[in-house]
Design an enzyme around this catalytic site. Structure first.
Site, short mmCIF file in Angstrom:
data_model
loop_
_atom_site.label_atom_id
_atom_site.label_comp_id
_atom_site.label_asym_id
_atom_site.label_seq_id
_atom_site.Cartn_x
_atom_site.Cartn_y
_atom_site.Cartn_z
N ILE A 157 -0.62 -0.38 4.53
CA ILE A 157 0.79 -0.23 4.19
C ILE A 157 1.19 -1.34 3.22
CG2 ILE A 157 3.15 -0.13 5.12
CD1 ILE A 157 1.75 0.90 7.77
N GLU A 170 -13.07 -3.34 6.69
CA GLU A 170 -14.33 -3.23 7.41
C GLU A 170 -14.83 -1.79 7.56
OE1 GLU A 170 -12.42 -6.96 7.92
OE2 GLU A 170 -11.62 -5.04 8.64
N HIS A 204 -2.19 -7.73 -1.84
CA HIS A 204 -3.24 -7.47 -0.85
C HIS A 204 -3.50 -5.97 -0.71
CE1 HIS A 204 -4.70 -7.10 3.40
NE2 HIS A 204 -5.50 -8.05 2.96
N ASP A 210 4.52 -7.24 0.46
CA ASP A 210 5.10 -7.98 -0.65
C ASP A 210 4.08 -8.68 -1.53
OD1 ASP A 210 7.67 -7.29 0.19
OD2 ASP A 210 7.78 -9.01 1.55
N THR A 211 2.79 -8.53 -1.20
CA THR A 211 1.74 -9.18 -1.98
C THR A 211 0.78 -8.13 -2.53
OG1 THR A 211 0.18 -9.43 -0.15
CG2 THR A 211 1.87 -11.16 -0.39
N ALA A 237 -4.89 2.71 8.14
CA ALA A 237 -3.59 2.68 7.48
C ALA A 237 -3.42 1.35 6.76
CB ALA A 237 -2.47 2.88 8.48
N ARG A 258 2.70 10.69 8.61
CA ARG A 258 1.36 11.24 8.36
C ARG A 258 0.42 11.04 9.55
NH1 ARG A 258 4.19 10.15 4.20
NH2 ARG A 258 3.92 11.26 2.23
N LEU A 271 -11.75 11.54 4.58
CA LEU A 271 -10.92 10.37 4.33
C LEU A 271 -9.54 10.53 4.94
CD1 LEU A 271 -10.75 7.62 2.93
CD2 LEU A 271 -9.93 8.82 0.90
#
Length: 164
Positions: free
Chosen positions: A82, A58, A88, A85-86, A80, A127, A113
């Protein structure tokens, strides 16, 4: 030849910080770092608006809407994504980044950014105020520096001597 560089100067600037709530333990410190850096560099506290959105996906639409108002000299974006396992991660990180770049290009307004794209939560924590600093601070500094260099390089009359 003229050569230009900028300084992160915030006096007289109005900035929007757009932040993702997803991964809030990371994004809150990023947003706080961005705001404190903007104020430390001279942006008046009342000239910083913070807009929270659900997630990284968004961020671009919120930045575009903010920039469309004409109220802001720059945007700073923090979030963030992260890796899990997919796939996405690949879609969200890449498309969010592209949308932010397009907003900056379309409105000709700097977008700092601070969207982390990490493999692990530990990398994100490093970070967001940890061993690798605070990327929200870095994004705020970058946005202010780009504003300044653009003023120096492109805002002068053609006959004027450039302030390099």
């Amino acid at each position: 030849m003229a050569e230009f560089s900028g300084e992160p100067r915030g006096e007289g600037r109005r900035i929007v910080v757009v932040a993702s709530r997803f991964n809030e333990s990371i994004t809150v410190p990023l947003a706080e770092g961005a705001v404190s850096t903007l104020v430390a560099k001279g942006v008046a506290f009342d000239d910083v608006d913070v807009v929270w959105v659900p997630g990284a996906w968004e961020l671009p639409v919120a930045v575009r809407r903010a920039l469309a108002t004409g109220k802001y000299d720059a945007a700073v974006v923090v979030g963030a994504v992260i890796r899990g396992d997919t796939p996405h991660f690949d879609f969200v990180a890449g498309e969010a980044s592209r949308g932010l770049m397009e907003a900056s290009r379309d409105f000709e307004v700097p977008v700092g950014l601070g969207l982390l794209t990490t493999d692990t939560m530990a990398q994100a924590e490093a970070r967001a105020g940890g061993a690798h600093g605070n990327k929200g601070e870095d994004a705020a500094l970058a946005a202010l520096e780009v504003l300044d260099v653009c003023d120096r390089a492109f805002a002068h009359d053609e006959g004027d001597e450039a302030d390099a």
